[in-house]
Design a protein around this motif. Structure first.
Motif, PDB file in Angstrom:
ATOM      1  N   ALA A 180      84.742  39.705  36.240  1.00 45.12           N
ATOM      2  CA  ALA A 180      83.289  39.864  36.232  1.00 45.12           C
ATOM      3  C   ALA A 180      82.647  38.974  35.177  1.00 45.12           C
ATOM      4  O   ALA A 180      81.603  38.346  35.421  1.00 45.12           O
ATOM      5  CB  ALA A 180      82.917  41.328  35.978  1.00 45.12           C
ATOM      6  N   PRO A 189      86.187  32.520  38.168  1.00 41.37           N
ATOM      7  CA  PRO A 189      86.857  33.810  38.400  1.00 41.37           C
ATOM      8  C   PRO A 189      88.372  33.697  38.451  1.00 41.37           C
ATOM      9  O   PRO A 189      89.074  34.657  38.093  1.00 41.37           O
ATOM     10  CB  PRO A 189      86.285  34.279  39.748  1.00 41.37           C
ATOM     11  CG  PRO A 189      85.718  33.058  40.392  1.00 41.37           C
ATOM     12  CD  PRO A 189      85.271  32.175  39.284  1.00 41.37           C
ATOM     13  N   THR A 196      82.766  35.476  36.420  1.00 38.23           N
ATOM     14  CA  THR A 196      81.870  35.340  37.569  1.00 38.23           C
ATOM     15  C   THR A 196      80.423  35.243  37.117  1.00 38.23           C
ATOM     16  O   THR A 196      79.631  34.466  37.674  1.00 38.23           O
ATOM     17  CB  THR A 196      82.050  36.532  38.525  1.00 38.23           C
ATOM     18  OG1 THR A 196      83.394  36.543  39.018  1.00 38.23           O
ATOM     19  CG2 THR A 196      81.086  36.444  39.705  1.00 38.23           C
ATOM     20  N   LEU A 207      83.161  44.869  38.855  1.00 41.68           N
ATOM     21  CA  LEU A 207      82.779  43.572  39.419  1.00 41.68           C
ATOM     22  C   LEU A 207      81.306  43.515  39.811  1.00 41.68           C
ATOM     23  O   LEU A 207      80.671  42.460  39.721  1.00 41.68           O
ATOM     24  CB  LEU A 207      83.648  43.256  40.632  1.00 41.68           C
ATOM     25  CG  LEU A 207      85.104  42.886  40.319  1.00 41.68           C
ATOM     26  CD1 LEU A 207      85.940  42.880  41.584  1.00 41.68           C
ATOM     27  CD2 LEU A 207      85.180  41.531  39.631  1.00 41.68           C
ATOM     28  N   ALA A 237      89.426  43.347  36.208  1.00 40.25           N
ATOM     29  CA  ALA A 237      88.127  43.314  36.876  1.00 40.25           C
ATOM     30  C   ALA A 237      87.013  42.967  35.886  1.00 40.25           C
ATOM     31  O   ALA A 237      86.094  42.202  36.219  1.00 40.25           O
ATOM     32  CB  ALA A 237      87.837  44.668  37.533  1.00 40.25           C
ATOM     33  N   SER A 254      86.512  37.319  44.169  1.00 45.29           N
ATOM     34  CA  SER A 254      86.791  38.597  43.515  1.00 45.29           C
ATOM     35  C   SER A 254      87.484  39.571  44.465  1.00 45.29           C
ATOM     36  O   SER A 254      88.039  40.584  44.020  1.00 45.29           O
ATOM     37  CB  SER A 254      85.496  39.231  43.013  1.00 45.29           C
ATOM     38  OG  SER A 254      84.645  39.561  44.094  1.00 45.29           O
ATOM     39  N   ALA A 309      81.041  45.645  32.114  1.00 44.11           N
ATOM     40  CA  ALA A 309      81.969  45.858  33.231  1.00 44.11           C
ATOM     41  C   ALA A 309      83.089  46.822  32.848  1.00 44.11           C
ATOM     42  O   ALA A 309      83.503  47.668  33.656  1.00 44.11           O
ATOM     43  CB  ALA A 309      82.549  44.523  33.680  1.00 44.11           C
TER      44      ALA A 309
END
Length: 265
Positions: A160, A36, A163, A217, A156, A199, A254
């Protein structure tokens, strides 16, 4: 250790010339929180077309510049995104698209993924994702505090995407020896907590579109779970191609989730 891992992560996940070497790679694959962190970097660089006029307007003797036309900013976003990240992850998406189009055993799908030629399924997957990114970016907000809403959603979406990769690395199972197994087999599931925690800084920046960033996210575990479930059933587990496909698909979903949240909330 973390700085070495971060250097290795930037070297592996982007085309930025930061070096890294063997020590950086080893540190990176044992430190999934760097996924991330690289997402923040890539997201900011990809969002440059949205805030470049505001940034240039801060320079002395430069008049206040209007924002770029949205269609121009979108083309700049896509060019910046793939200039920074390269096409490695998109190649994984293409391989998974080819496997998705095949009917048959796990072994047959794996063989198709190893084929260097891209088939109709892979081509269609890449085209749909790129076109989907462009269409999603058409809805990016540019009002509010200048370009902040658009930048927040773009960042974001990238956090995401990275992540989702990290979650699959932490919780997935490698189907065979290879690049993916060097990542998936190196860490335990407890890393999920610090990965998700990283995040949170995105919400500390004041301004509009906080709910949009949150929506983007929240997509990460959902897409990672879906991709991981499908990959385990159909291609035997989480390979390097699966990680790349998860990155591309999560970014797409996302971005749209962020735009929808901004529109309604």
């Amino acid at each position: 250790m973390v700085l070495t891992a971060l250097r290795g992560a930037v070297s592996f996940l982007t085309r930025l010339p930061v070096g890294g070497g063997e020590s950086g790679w080893d540190a990176f694959r044992r430190t999934p929180i760097t996924f991330p962190l690289v997402g923040y970097l890539v997201g900011l660089l990809a969002a440059v077309p949205f805030f470049a006029p505001d940034l240039l307007s801060l320079l002395p003797f430069v008049p206040r510049l209007p924002p770029l036309p949205l269609n121009v900013a979108i083309v700049g976003y896509l060019l910046a995104l793939y200039a920074v990240t390269g096409i490695t992850h998109a190649d994984g998406l293409a391989d998974l698209g080819d496997a998705f189009a095949v009917h048959g055993s796990v072994e047959k799908r794996v063989d198709v993924m190893k084929d260097s030629e891209t088939g109709v399924g892979g081509t269609l997957a890449v085209v749909l994702v790129v076109v989907g990114l462009a269409l999603g970016a058409l809805g990016l907000p540019t009002n509010g505090w200048g370009a902040l809403p658009a930048v927040r959603i773009v960042v974001a979406a990238e956090v995401a995407a990275k992540t989702a990769m990290a979650l699959l690395v932490c919780l997935g199972r490698a189907p065979h020896e290879g690049l993916g197994s060097q990542l998936v087999g190196a860490v335990d599931g407890w890393w999920v907590v610090p990965v998700l925690t990283l995040s949170l800084p995105l919400f500390l920046v004041p301004g509009p579109a906080v709910s949009a960033g949150l929506a983007a996210l929240l997509v990460a575990p959902l897409v990672a779970g879906g991709v991981g479930w499908w990959a385990t059933r159909t291609v035997g587990g989480v390979s390097g191609d699966v990680l790349g496909a998860a990155n591309e698909l999560t970014r797409l979903v996302a971005l749209h989730a962020g735009v929808v949240a901004w529109t309604f909330f």
